[in-house]
Design an enzyme around this catalytic site. Structure first.
Site, PDB file in Angstrom:
ATOM      1  N   GLU A 104      -6.324 -27.995 -33.820  1.00 46.75           N
ATOM      2  CA  GLU A 104      -4.896 -29.000 -33.710  1.00 46.75           C
ATOM      3  C   GLU A 104      -4.335 -28.782 -35.126  1.00 46.75           C
ATOM      4  OE1 GLU A 104      -7.695 -30.273 -34.213  1.00 46.75           O
ATOM      5  OE2 GLU A 104      -7.326 -31.635 -35.938  1.00 46.75           O
ATOM      6  N   ASP A 130      -9.454 -37.072 -34.681  1.00 45.48           N
ATOM      7  CA  ASP A 130      -9.238 -35.671 -33.734  1.00 45.48           C
ATOM      8  C   ASP A 130     -10.388 -35.891 -32.731  1.00 45.48           C
ATOM      9  OD1 ASP A 130      -9.243 -33.186 -32.918  1.00 45.48           O
ATOM     10  OD2 ASP A 130      -9.911 -32.329 -35.076  1.00 45.48           O
ATOM     11  N   LYS A 181      -2.671 -32.094 -43.925  1.00 47.32           N
ATOM     12  CA  LYS A 181      -2.900 -32.494 -42.715  1.00 47.32           C
ATOM     13  C   LYS A 181      -3.554 -33.799 -42.699  1.00 47.32           C
ATOM     14  CE  LYS A 181      -6.672 -31.439 -39.391  1.00 47.32           C
ATOM     15  NZ  LYS A 181      -7.927 -30.888 -38.775  1.00 47.32           N
ATOM     16  N   ASP A 225      -8.916 -28.086 -30.023  1.00 43.43           N
ATOM     17  CA  ASP A 225      -9.326 -28.726 -31.056  1.00 43.43           C
ATOM     18  C   ASP A 225      -9.122 -27.980 -32.407  1.00 43.43           C
ATOM     19  OD1 ASP A 225     -11.215 -30.403 -32.523  1.00 43.43           O
ATOM     20  OD2 ASP A 225     -13.195 -29.413 -32.050  1.00 43.43           O
ATOM     21  N   LYS A 255     -14.475 -32.935 -28.401  1.00 40.12           N
ATOM     22  CA  LYS A 255     -15.701 -32.821 -29.337  1.00 40.12           C
ATOM     23  C   LYS A 255     -16.770 -33.265 -28.865  1.00 40.12           C
ATOM     24  CE  LYS A 255     -13.444 -32.446 -33.802  1.00 40.12           C
ATOM     25  NZ  LYS A 255     -13.755 -31.118 -34.161  1.00 40.12           N
ATOM     26  N   ASP A 304      -9.806 -37.061 -40.742  1.00 40.68           N
ATOM     27  CA  ASP A 304      -9.305 -35.884 -40.456  1.00 40.68           C
ATOM     28  C   ASP A 304      -7.807 -35.867 -41.029  1.00 40.68           C
ATOM     29  OD1 ASP A 304      -9.504 -33.160 -39.749  1.00 40.68           O
ATOM     30  OD2 ASP A 304      -8.770 -33.555 -37.407  1.00 40.68           O
ATOM     31  N   ARG A 348      -4.073 -26.654 -37.814  1.00 42.45           N
ATOM     32  CA  ARG A 348      -3.257 -25.401 -38.140  1.00 42.45           C
ATOM     33  C   ARG A 348      -1.962 -25.568 -37.161  1.00 42.45           C
ATOM     34  NH1 ARG A 348      -7.718 -21.206 -36.175  1.00 42.45           N
ATOM     35  NH2 ARG A 348      -8.945 -22.993 -36.720  1.00 42.45           N
TER      36      ARG A 348
HETATM   37  N1  BES Z   1     -10.874 -31.343 -37.897  1.00 44.28           N
HETATM   38  C1  BES Z   1     -11.717 -30.178 -37.443  1.00 44.28           C
HETATM   39  C2  BES Z   1     -12.473 -29.612 -38.644  1.00 44.28           C
HETATM   40  C3  BES Z   1     -13.766 -30.511 -39.065  1.00 44.28           C
HETATM   41  C4  BES Z   1     -14.987 -30.247 -38.759  1.00 44.28           C
HETATM   42  C5  BES Z   1     -13.298 -31.398 -40.201  1.00 44.28           C
HETATM   43  C6  BES Z   1     -15.988 -30.986 -39.471  1.00 44.28           C
HETATM   44  C7  BES Z   1     -14.189 -32.045 -40.850  1.00 44.28           C
HETATM   45  C8  BES Z   1     -15.563 -31.873 -40.577  1.00 44.28           C
HETATM   46  C9  BES Z   1     -10.782 -29.256 -36.939  1.00 44.28           C
HETATM   47  O1  BES Z   1      -9.573 -29.820 -36.172  1.00 44.28           O
HETATM   48  C10 BES Z   1     -11.423 -28.564 -35.917  1.00 44.28           C
HETATM   49  O2  BES Z   1     -11.888 -29.110 -34.994  1.00 44.28           O
HETATM   50  N2  BES Z   1     -11.697 -27.121 -36.215  1.00 44.28           N
HETATM   51  C11 BES Z   1     -12.373 -26.437 -35.184  1.00 44.28           C
HETATM   52  C12 BES Z   1     -11.535 -25.074 -34.978  1.00 44.28           C
HETATM   53  C13 BES Z   1     -12.078 -24.185 -34.105  1.00 44.28           C
HETATM   54  C14 BES Z   1     -11.996 -24.661 -32.501  1.00 44.28           C
HETATM   55  C15 BES Z   1     -11.662 -23.039 -34.116  1.00 44.28           C
HETATM   56  C16 BES Z   1     -13.712 -26.137 -35.557  1.00 44.28           C
HETATM   57  O3  BES Z   1     -13.923 -25.974 -37.057  1.00 44.28           O
HETATM   58  O4  BES Z   1     -14.893 -26.206 -35.239  1.00 44.28           O
HETATM   59 ZN    ZN Z   2      -8.949 -31.542 -36.935  1.00 39.74          ZN
HETATM   60 ZN    ZN Z   3      -9.891 -30.301 -34.189  1.00 34.17          ZN
END
Ligand code: BES
Ligand code: ZN
Ligand code: ZN
Length: 507
Positions: free
Chosen positions: A361, A282, A277, A359, A289, A300, A363
């Site tokens: 994204e 992000d 990825k 968010d 966020k 990211d 996946r």
């Molecule tokens: N890039 C983030 C995950 C992340 C969080 C990476 C903290 C590094 C540090 C990812 O795209 C994300 O935002 N995931 C969400 C998913 C949720 C909306 C289902 C998350 O983990 O909150």
């Molecule tokens: Zn992300």
């Molecule tokens: Zn995200």
């Protein structure tokens, strides 16, 4: 950093710094207050004679015990040709591991930087110690010295003063050079490639857009003799990558799918696909966020960075394995054109996805890329992604979460992580949690409610791998560190490059 093998004696080395190692004194003799001993093997005892006993006396007076990571620097005052002598603690002898030696290598590099050393030297003893061959010890030490010297000073006006000046490391040994050269090359390839991943993670998103990442990949591929292919937006449209494109539509910067491949001479034993990825920033998109969660989101693209860096190491180590790296890259931005919660899109494999959270994204990018890679029928497919904040809650900053649909593959990856003293831990791909992903108007929702976010994200990905033996590393926690660690500065860590290289080399 150059590593030079030589048969001369460490006591005669004219460099800035000579290093001797000391095992934990208390534990060695079984007594609490035992005194440190100097080893004959790495010339510690010989140095003490040259220092007229002052070396051992000083270490004892300063209560140096040889604990792992402990170190004492002594000015040589003309008693030996080198400017300084460094004693480093190696911990308990029976516990000596690849991890210890990497960390000790990093301690040496940091001490060398402190005295602005240009050239240093240490002994590699002939015999195995605690089951570790001189080759294994050399590889770990080399890797550790490179990691310990790492700094990200690209944007600092005073970088010339800040950068490590360590250029030459003399490894003095009676082992024939031929027997150690490969260990040095491997340690160097892994260390330098891990630093490459760190550089990419630490580079801010204004200087590392998807297209700029592609140019970095292209330059690396050209330099290392790898094949580079770029799929641009129109290609992604032609390839029906509707999930990936849905995320990219909110960004001004065009998305890319980077494809880098390595082919060995002769028939490969195995075909491996790596997928990483690479969201260069992000914001969360319309599901924006909060600021505190957004700060580090330039990292990211950590999965893509690790995959690309692994390819660089593979190109140098040349295993008999075919490796294809696929790196989908986009920004995730809120915009008038951005995807909105509730929108439904169609992925490359025909499945429809309702976007609950823009968010989630990563996946979406991975879904289409995993389909694309699995259609090429690799024996194994491994993806790496900073995918869920849940990975931080599950295992903290140190461990990568590992999930897969093939236990043999997962076991091999866990073994590789142990061999390189990295940290990975398996979470279950529990199918009962799929319920949370299949209850909307589309085939899938992109975010399951409730807990087990890391597992549900992996379950989502599993819908796009077909029959391929697949494993997924969620490196959201370990790709980045907010505090300096023994092997890394604050920022990108490059974690899992050594594990992947070890796994691929073992096939
Ligand atoms: N890039 C983030 C995950 C992340 C969080 C990476 C903290 C590094 C540090 C990812 O795209 C994300 O935002 N995931 C969400 C998913 C949720 C909306 C289902 C998350 O983990 O909150
Ligand atoms: Zn992300
Ligand atoms: Zn995200």
């Amino acid at each position: 950093m150059e590593f030079k093998l030589s048969t001369s004696e460490l006591t005669t080395l004219r460099g800035d710094l000579v290093v001797i190692g000391c095992f934990d004194a208390a534990l060695q003799s079984g007594k609490q207050a035992a005194d440190i001993k100097l080893e004959k093997g790495d010339e510690g005892a010989a140095f003490d004679r040259l220092f007229e006993g002052e070396l051992l006396r000083t270490l004892r007076t300063e209560r140096f015990k040889g604990k792992e990571g402990e170190s004492r620097l002594l000015f040589s005052a003309g008693k030996i040709p080198a400017r300084y002598l460094l004693a480093v603690g190696l911990g308990e002898k029976k516990d000596l591991s690849v991890g210890t030696l990497k960390r000790v290598g990093a301690v040496i590099a940091r001490e060398a930087k402190g005295i602005k050393a240009h050239s240093i030297g240490c002994v590699i003893q002939r015999e195995s110690i605690a089951g570790l061959s001189p080759q294994k010890r050399t590889q770990a030490l080399v890797e550790g010295m490179i990691l310990g010297s790492y700094q990200f000073n690209r944007y600092r006006g005073d970088r010339k003063e800040l950068d490590s000046s360590l250029k030459e490391v003399h490894l003095l040994t009676t082992i024939p050079a031929k027997a150690l050269e490969q260990a040095i090359q491997t340690g160097k390839a892994i260390g330098e490639s891990t630093c490459f991943a760190r550089d990419l993670c630490n580079t801010p998103s204004n200087d590392l857009t998807p297209m700029k990442l592609a140019r970095e990949a292209e330059a690396m591929a050209k330099r290392e003799g790898l094949t580079f292919r770029l799929l641009e937006k129109k290609d992604l449209q032609r390839e029906k990558m509707g999930a990936f494109l849905a995320i990219a539509q909110g960004a001004d910067e065009p998305p890319v799918l980077i494809h880098v491949s390595y082919r060995p001479k002769g028939k490969p034993t195995t075909n491996v696909a790596l997928v990483g990825k690479a969201v260069t920033f992000d914001t969360g998109g319309i599901s924006l966020k909060p600021p505190k969660d957004m700060r580090e989101m330039k990292c990211d693209m950590g999965g893509g960075a690790v995959v690309l860096s692994t390819m660089q190491a593979i190109a140098r180590i040349k295993p008999q394995v075919a490796v294809d790296a696929y790196i989908p890259s986009s920004e995730n931005m809120p915009d008038a054109k951005a995807i909105k919660p509730g929108d439904i899109v169609r992925a490359r494999n025909g499945k429809t996805i309702e976007i609950i959270s823009t968010d989630a994204e990563g996946r979406m990018l991975l879904a289409d890329t995993l389909s694309y890679a699995s259609e090429r029928k690799p024996d194994y497919m491994i993806d790496l992604a900073t995918l869920t904040g849940g990975a931080v809650y599950a295992l903290g900053e140190i461990y990568a979460c590992l999930v897969g649909n093939d236990q043999q593959l997962v076991d091999r990856l866990l073994k590789a992580s142990k061999e390189t003293s990295e940290y990975a831990w398996q979470l279950p791909l529990e199918k009962q949690y799929l319920k949370g992903l299949t209850k909307g108007p589309a085939d899938l929702v992109n975010a399951g409610g409730g807990g087990a976010q890391t597992i549900t994200a992996a379950l989502f990905l599993s819908q796009f791998v077909d029959e391929t033996k697949w494993a997924h590393f969620d490196i959201a926690a370990c790709a980045w560190t907010n505090e300096e660690t023994p092997l890394s500065t604050k920022g990108g860590t490059g974690a899992m490059v050594p594990t992947l290289v070890q796994f691929i080399s073992s096939l």
